[in-house]
Design a protein around this motif. Structure first.
Motif, PDB file in Angstrom:
ATOM      1  N   GLN A 126     -36.683 -35.426  26.830  1.00  0.00           N
ATOM      2  CA  GLN A 126     -36.587 -36.686  26.526  1.00  0.00           C
ATOM      3  C   GLN A 126     -35.921 -37.512  27.684  1.00  0.00           C
ATOM      4  OE1 GLN A 126     -34.296 -36.628  22.793  1.00  0.00           O
ATOM      5  NE2 GLN A 126     -36.277 -36.476  21.333  1.00  0.00           N
ATOM      6  N   GLN A 127     -34.980 -37.059  28.039  1.00  0.00           N
ATOM      7  CA  GLN A 127     -34.415 -37.814  29.340  1.00  0.00           C
ATOM      8  C   GLN A 127     -35.281 -38.053  30.333  1.00  0.00           C
ATOM      9  OE1 GLN A 127     -31.237 -39.083  29.248  1.00  0.00           O
ATOM     10  NE2 GLN A 127     -31.814 -40.004  31.040  1.00  0.00           N
ATOM     11  N   TYR A 128     -36.214 -36.881  30.685  1.00  0.00           N
ATOM     12  CA  TYR A 128     -37.207 -37.236  31.883  1.00  0.00           C
ATOM     13  C   TYR A 128     -38.128 -38.271  31.623  1.00  0.00           C
ATOM     14  CZ  TYR A 128     -40.954 -36.077  35.077  1.00  0.00           C
ATOM     15  OH  TYR A 128     -42.241 -35.817  35.904  1.00  0.00           O
TER      16      TYR A 128
ATOM     17  N   PHE B  92     -36.840 -45.501  25.606  1.00  0.00           N
ATOM     18  CA  PHE B  92     -35.909 -44.911  24.735  1.00  0.00           C
ATOM     19  C   PHE B  92     -34.603 -44.357  25.144  1.00  0.00           C
ATOM     20  CE2 PHE B  92     -40.669 -43.046  24.221  1.00  0.00           C
ATOM     21  CZ  PHE B  92     -40.817 -44.133  23.288  1.00  0.00           C
ATOM     22  N   GLY B  93     -34.098 -44.888  26.124  1.00  0.00           N
ATOM     23  CA  GLY B  93     -32.673 -44.740  26.681  1.00  0.00           C
ATOM     24  C   GLY B  93     -31.707 -45.858  26.254  1.00  0.00           C
ATOM     25  N   GLY B  94     -32.225 -46.637  25.260  1.00  0.00           N
ATOM     26  CA  GLY B  94     -31.262 -47.850  25.313  1.00  0.00           C
ATOM     27  C   GLY B  94     -30.896 -48.485  26.428  1.00  0.00           C
ATOM     28  N   ARG B  95     -29.836 -49.565  26.221  1.00  0.00           N
ATOM     29  CA  ARG B  95     -29.402 -50.187  27.204  1.00  0.00           C
ATOM     30  C   ARG B  95     -28.411 -49.035  28.044  1.00  0.00           C
ATOM     31  NH1 ARG B  95     -28.832 -54.113  23.621  1.00  0.00           N
ATOM     32  NH2 ARG B  95     -26.474 -53.643  23.349  1.00  0.00           N
TER      33      ARG B  95
ATOM     34  N   GLU C 210     -23.615 -43.048  23.853  1.00  0.00           N
ATOM     35  CA  GLU C 210     -23.902 -43.190  22.337  1.00  0.00           C
ATOM     36  C   GLU C 210     -25.321 -42.314  22.021  1.00  0.00           C
ATOM     37  OE1 GLU C 210     -21.941 -43.635  20.261  1.00  0.00           O
ATOM     38  OE2 GLU C 210     -22.897 -44.063  18.231  1.00  0.00           O
ATOM     39  N   VAL C 211     -26.412 -42.848  22.802  1.00  0.00           N
ATOM     40  CA  VAL C 211     -27.520 -41.973  22.631  1.00  0.00           C
ATOM     41  C   VAL C 211     -27.297 -40.402  22.749  1.00  0.00           C
ATOM     42  CG1 VAL C 211     -29.884 -41.847  23.522  1.00  0.00           C
ATOM     43  CG2 VAL C 211     -28.962 -44.017  23.506  1.00  0.00           C
TER      44      VAL C 211
ATOM     45  N   THR D   2     -34.636 -45.004  19.974  1.00  0.00           N
ATOM     46  CA  THR D   2     -34.088 -44.085  21.176  1.00  0.00           C
ATOM     47  C   THR D   2     -34.327 -42.891  21.076  1.00  0.00           C
ATOM     48  OG1 THR D   2     -31.655 -43.860  20.366  1.00  0.00           O
ATOM     49  CG2 THR D   2     -32.013 -46.047  21.663  1.00  0.00           C
ATOM     50  N   ASN D   3     -34.019 -42.029  22.047  1.00  0.00           N
ATOM     51  CA  ASN D   3     -33.879 -40.664  22.113  1.00  0.00           C
ATOM     52  C   ASN D   3     -33.073 -40.099  20.783  1.00  0.00           C
ATOM     53  OD1 ASN D   3     -35.793 -40.316  24.118  1.00  0.00           O
ATOM     54  ND2 ASN D   3     -34.178 -40.346  25.555  1.00  0.00           N
ATOM     55  N   ALA D   4     -32.121 -40.913  20.487  1.00  0.00           N
ATOM     56  CA  ALA D   4     -31.206 -40.364  19.136  1.00  0.00           C
ATOM     57  C   ALA D   4     -32.111 -40.499  18.050  1.00  0.00           C
ATOM     58  CB  ALA D   4     -30.238 -41.363  19.294  1.00  0.00           C
TER      59      ALA D   4
END
Lengths: 210, 210
Positions: B71-73, B81-84, B90-91, B156-158
């Motif tokens: 997901q981070q990649y 999907f990383g948010g701000r 927080e994510v 987001t990824n969360a």
């Protein structure tokens, strides 16, 4: 401003954050969370962390929870323990593996075997979890074959996450002598200048309640 | 070059990565891992991933495992999907919580209740795990009170991590109607353009083995 870490000695998850803080050289101090008297389940604590878990870090107005997040914050602030830029996915990979396959299960199994009254310990659950833990320890031991550190050639958050529960003396179905690569790696970590055992780094330990 | 995701339909962890890939718009294709015939435990697979787990992503020479890493990649590659920037901790916090407190336990409980032969299902373990899962579902439901998404005002990824196992039809002690905030949030996710159910997104599902 001094960073505060809400923690207690028995928590391997708190230890992951406390050890990273201690070895980073940042100015920090522990704030005791009286977990065994339910302090983490109060409304006041849940207002800080809905997950009702330690550790929680506060740095001025900033509040962070989850040990892996706190480790990332320390890395962002100090440049330490993140590995090289090209290793960031590999460090995160082991932090996540530790959270989903090792620490989560060790923490629960150790709790059931040591911190529940003897007549309330669920035998079938403990046996089942120990089988799963052997698979996790074997994975880590295999990965450490021929390696000094989990990622690259120095201490990273991968090591600081995976090692945490393995330093505790209470039984949970783990004997260092069964996993020689883990054994040597733990010795390497505890030989790092400034390393401290969890019960020397954070307030609270089982003898307080004996 | 087409990104490949080694995965199978029943894996909620693989779904976290597959759904992120699908919604990101990246060019990707699934490669079936025959988990129920032990494909992930072969020496060849372990050479790729010592953790013996799906998902594994390959993108040219790059190999990544752990859904949260993948997901981070995808976030690093697409900005999605990383948010701000201010929300990144927080994510990650919820991705880690999902890995250690929710998905890990849901995945195991669902496996024990559905994919083991009936006479091999450990009743005490299942009951115990369902109690822990209720606590996790309650935490998420509480956090979602008054919120559309886990972090900030978008997917987001969360969300992509925490939702994954909750879309599966097999029983594991979860009923959407018991957790109205989770229920509404899952409906919001499945209404996202391009969303697909895990069994429509990845090869392999229980009917193949029926």
């Amino acid at each position: 401003m001094t960073i505060k870490l809400h923690c207690f000695g028995e928590s391997g998850n708190a230890y992951k954050a406390a050890l990273a803080l201690e070895l980073s050289g940042l100015d920090w101090e522990p704030v005791f969370v009286d977990f065994f008297n339910g302090a983490n389940r109060t409304e006041a604590f849940r207002d800080i962390n809905v997950m009702a878990e330690a550790p929680v870090l506060t740095d001025g107005d900033l509040t962070l929870s989850q040990s892996g997040v706190i480790q990332q914050y320390i890395t962002d602030k100090t440049g330490k323990f993140g590995g090289r830029e090209t290793q960031k996915y590999e460090v995160l990979r082991w932090v996540l593996w530790d959270n989903h396959k090792m620490s989560s299960q060790v923490g629960m199994t150790r709790f059931l075997m040591n911190f529940l009254p003897e007549n309330k310990r669920p035998a079938e659950v403990i046996t089942f979890m120990q089988g799963r833990l052997r698979a996790a320890f074997t994975t880590l031991n295999t990965h450490l074959e021929g390696r000094d550190w989990i990622v690259g050639d120095g201490l990273t958050n991968a090591d600081l996450s995976c090692c945490s529960y393995l330093f505790y003396p209470e039984p949970f179905g783990f004997d260092r002598s069964d996993y020689p690569n883990i054994d040597a790696w733990l010795s390497r970590i505890s030989a790092t200048p400034g390393w401290k055992h969890p019960y020397d780094l954070m307030p609270g330990n089982p003898s307080d309640r004996a």
